[in-house]
Design an enzyme around this catalytic site. Structure first.
Site, short mmCIF file in Angstrom:
data_model
loop_
_atom_site.label_atom_id
_atom_site.label_comp_id
_atom_site.label_asym_id
_atom_site.label_seq_id
_atom_site.Cartn_x
_atom_site.Cartn_y
_atom_site.Cartn_z
N GLY A 77 44.36 24.81 2.80
CA GLY A 77 45.54 23.57 2.96
C GLY A 77 45.19 22.58 3.83
O GLY A 77 43.57 22.38 3.74
N HIS B 193 42.46 17.22 1.54
CA HIS B 193 41.96 15.74 1.66
C HIS B 193 41.14 15.58 0.12
O HIS B 193 41.64 16.37 -0.91
CB HIS B 193 40.80 15.80 2.44
CG HIS B 193 39.78 17.05 2.56
ND1 HIS B 193 38.98 17.20 1.62
CD2 HIS B 193 39.72 18.12 3.50
CE1 HIS B 193 38.17 18.18 1.73
NE2 HIS B 193 38.61 18.83 2.86
N HIS C 125 39.30 18.44 -1.73
CA HIS C 125 40.39 19.22 -2.77
C HIS C 125 40.80 18.56 -3.81
O HIS C 125 40.90 19.17 -4.91
CB HIS C 125 41.44 19.69 -1.72
CG HIS C 125 41.06 20.57 -0.38
ND1 HIS C 125 41.32 19.75 0.77
CD2 HIS C 125 40.70 21.64 -0.24
CE1 HIS C 125 41.03 20.73 1.92
NE2 HIS C 125 40.62 21.86 1.03
N GLN D 285 38.96 35.78 7.44
CA GLN D 285 37.77 35.10 7.49
C GLN D 285 37.39 34.30 8.93
O GLN D 285 36.59 33.55 8.83
CB GLN D 285 37.50 34.31 6.14
CG GLN D 285 38.37 32.98 6.28
CD GLN D 285 38.56 32.31 4.72
OE1 GLN D 285 38.96 32.75 3.81
NE2 GLN D 285 37.76 31.26 4.87
N GLN E 137 30.84 22.22 -3.61
CA GLN E 137 29.55 22.61 -3.23
C GLN E 137 29.36 22.35 -1.72
O GLN E 137 28.60 22.88 -1.06
CB GLN E 137 28.65 21.47 -4.02
CG GLN E 137 27.34 21.65 -3.50
CD GLN E 137 26.30 20.62 -4.03
OE1 GLN E 137 26.61 19.91 -5.16
NE2 GLN E 137 25.33 20.22 -3.11
N ASP F 242 30.84 23.90 0.56
CA ASP F 242 30.69 25.49 1.09
C ASP F 242 29.71 26.36 0.16
O ASP F 242 30.00 26.95 -0.66
CB ASP F 242 31.88 26.03 1.26
CG ASP F 242 32.96 25.36 2.06
OD1 ASP F 242 32.88 25.43 3.28
OD2 ASP F 242 33.83 24.52 1.69
N VAL G 297 32.60 15.78 -1.74
CA VAL G 297 33.14 14.56 -1.67
C VAL G 297 32.95 14.05 -0.20
O VAL G 297 33.25 14.75 0.65
CB VAL G 297 34.77 14.45 -1.94
CG1 VAL G 297 35.35 13.10 -1.72
CG2 VAL G 297 34.80 14.82 -3.47
N MET H 81 33.55 15.40 3.62
CA MET H 81 35.20 15.62 3.93
C MET H 81 35.34 17.11 4.30
O MET H 81 34.65 18.03 3.71
CB MET H 81 36.07 15.14 2.84
CG MET H 81 36.04 13.88 2.83
SD MET H 81 37.45 13.01 1.69
CE MET H 81 36.99 11.46 1.60
N SER H 82 36.36 17.15 5.33
CA SER H 82 36.54 18.81 5.67
C SER H 82 37.89 18.66 6.49
O SER H 82 38.00 17.73 7.37
CB SER H 82 35.49 19.24 6.70
OG SER H 82 35.97 20.48 7.39
P1 AMP Z 1 39.18 25.09 2.42
O1 AMP Z 1 40.37 24.34 2.19
O2 AMP Z 1 38.15 24.38 3.30
O3 AMP Z 1 38.63 26.40 2.45
O4 AMP Z 1 38.28 24.59 0.92
C1 AMP Z 1 38.77 24.91 -0.33
C2 AMP Z 1 37.76 24.55 -1.49
O5 AMP Z 1 37.61 23.09 -1.56
C3 AMP Z 1 36.60 25.28 -1.25
O6 AMP Z 1 35.87 25.61 -2.65
C4 AMP Z 1 35.47 24.18 -0.47
O7 AMP Z 1 34.27 24.15 -1.04
C5 AMP Z 1 36.33 22.88 -1.19
N1 AMP Z 1 36.05 21.66 -0.35
C6 AMP Z 1 36.06 21.45 0.96
N2 AMP Z 1 35.53 20.14 1.27
C7 AMP Z 1 35.13 19.84 0.17
C8 AMP Z 1 34.50 18.30 -0.18
N3 AMP Z 1 34.39 17.72 1.02
N4 AMP Z 1 34.12 18.26 -1.42
C9 AMP Z 1 34.33 19.12 -2.44
N5 AMP Z 1 35.04 20.07 -2.33
C10 AMP Z 1 35.19 20.45 -1.04
#
Ligand code: AMP
Length: 287
Positions: free
Chosen positions: A31, A34, A37, A61, A148, A150, A176, A184-185
């Site tokens: 969730g 951004h 996602h 995790q 990518q 992660d 992205v 982005m994170s």
């Molecule tokens: P998360 O919500 O952070 O666990 O991420 C969910 C999925 O989105 C994972 O596969 C991440 O690698 C991917 N993700 C997170 N940030 C980015 C980004 N900036 N660009 C592309 N994919 C992302």
């Protein structure tokens, strides 16, 4: 768009999809969605009939000192993005639905999870591998999309799918970035404006590594010190690791080969950031 909170409810719907020959796609997330996602969701939309986005801040995790309690959970915003992008199902299980009393099984990957993030966050990847296995078991996707961003996680999930014959097509989408290059994170919201500006140094350092490789430097240590040189100019940043690795095994490389991944993890105050760059060199013609 359906919002499903029970694992059984999701499993029943997926079984119906499968009986009807519907191709299921899954984008697993925690969730706080951004544009990174969003890119995964858009790519998934093109690859399946029924698109499921899971939103689950997976407690297993997170380490005891990590940000589980304060992890952002803007659920109305997430639903709005999912609706706008044509998601069919938001699967948002509770921790209890995923880990009911008596839950015991844990999936571990000894080799690819050993280094880098695995070394600094010892239980992180077994939490990831276990929850991904569970999500695949409940949602039964034919295709699943990961970022990518992660990198180590994507290598680990690929290995998991292969080793356990999970039969899910894995698609990894490019990172992205903000216009200034910051990946982005969901955790970027923890950064103050000033820290956000400093945070870009991680990407700059990876770019510097890629640049020296492209200029013909093949010594791993020289590449690493080019990356470290950039980061050390920013005293607010502490380096967790900077590495040059084989993209499929994540083993560190002493010499640059035709394909390498540069991995970086830093801390700015209490915020941890990771990023990576894949560098593929054109084949040199042998005379
Ligand atoms: P998360 O919500 O952070 O666990 O991420 C969910 C999925 O989105 C994972 O596969 C991440 O690698 C991917 N993700 C997170 N940030 C980015 C980004 N900036 N660009 C592309 N994919 C992302």
């Amino acid at each position: 768009m359906k919002i499903i909170r029970s694992a059984t409810g999701m499993a029943v719907l997926s079984q119906r999809f499968l009986r009807e020959g519907v191709r299921i796609g899954l984008v697993p997330t925690m969730g706080a969605l951004h544009d990174g996602h969003r890119a995964l969701i858009r790519e998934a939309r093109l690859r399946c009939d029924a698109l499921v986005v899971s939103i689950f801040v997976n407690p297993t995790q997170f380490g005891p000192q990590e940000d589980l309690a304060k992890y952002p959970r803007p659920i109305a915003h997430d639903h709005a993005m999912c609706r706008k992008e044509g998601v069919d199902v938001c699967f948002e299980p509770t921790a209890n639905a995923m880990y009911p009393n008596g839950f015991q099984t844990v999936v571990t990957l000894p080799t690819v999870a050993r280094r880098w993030e695995g070394e600094i966050r010892p239980h992180h990847f077994s939490g990831v591998a276990t929850v991904v296995t569970k999500l695949f078991g409940i949602v039964r996707p034919q295709v699943a999309l990961f970022g990518q961003k992660d990198f180590q996680q994507s290598v680990l999930v690929r290995q998991l799918v292969k080793d356990l014959n999970l039969g899910v097509e894995m698609v990894v989408c490019p990172t992205v970035r903000e216009t200034d290059g910051l990946a982005m994170s969901s955790r970027n919201v923890y950064l103050s404006q000033e820290e956000q500006v400093r945070a870009i140094t991680l990407y700059k350092s990876l770019r510097a590594g890629a640049e020296v490789i492209r200029r013909g430097v093949t010594d791993g240590k020289a590449v690493q010190s080019a990356m470290a040189h950039v980061l050390k100019k920013e005293p607010a940043i502490t380096i967790d690791y900077l590495a040059l690795c084989d993209p499929s095994t994540l083993e560190p490389l002493c010499d640059v080969t035709s394909r390498v991944v540069l991995l970086g993890a830093v801390r700015i105050g209490s915020v941890r950031l990771i990023d990576n760059l894949l560098v593929t060199l054109p084949r040199r013609s042998s005379k």
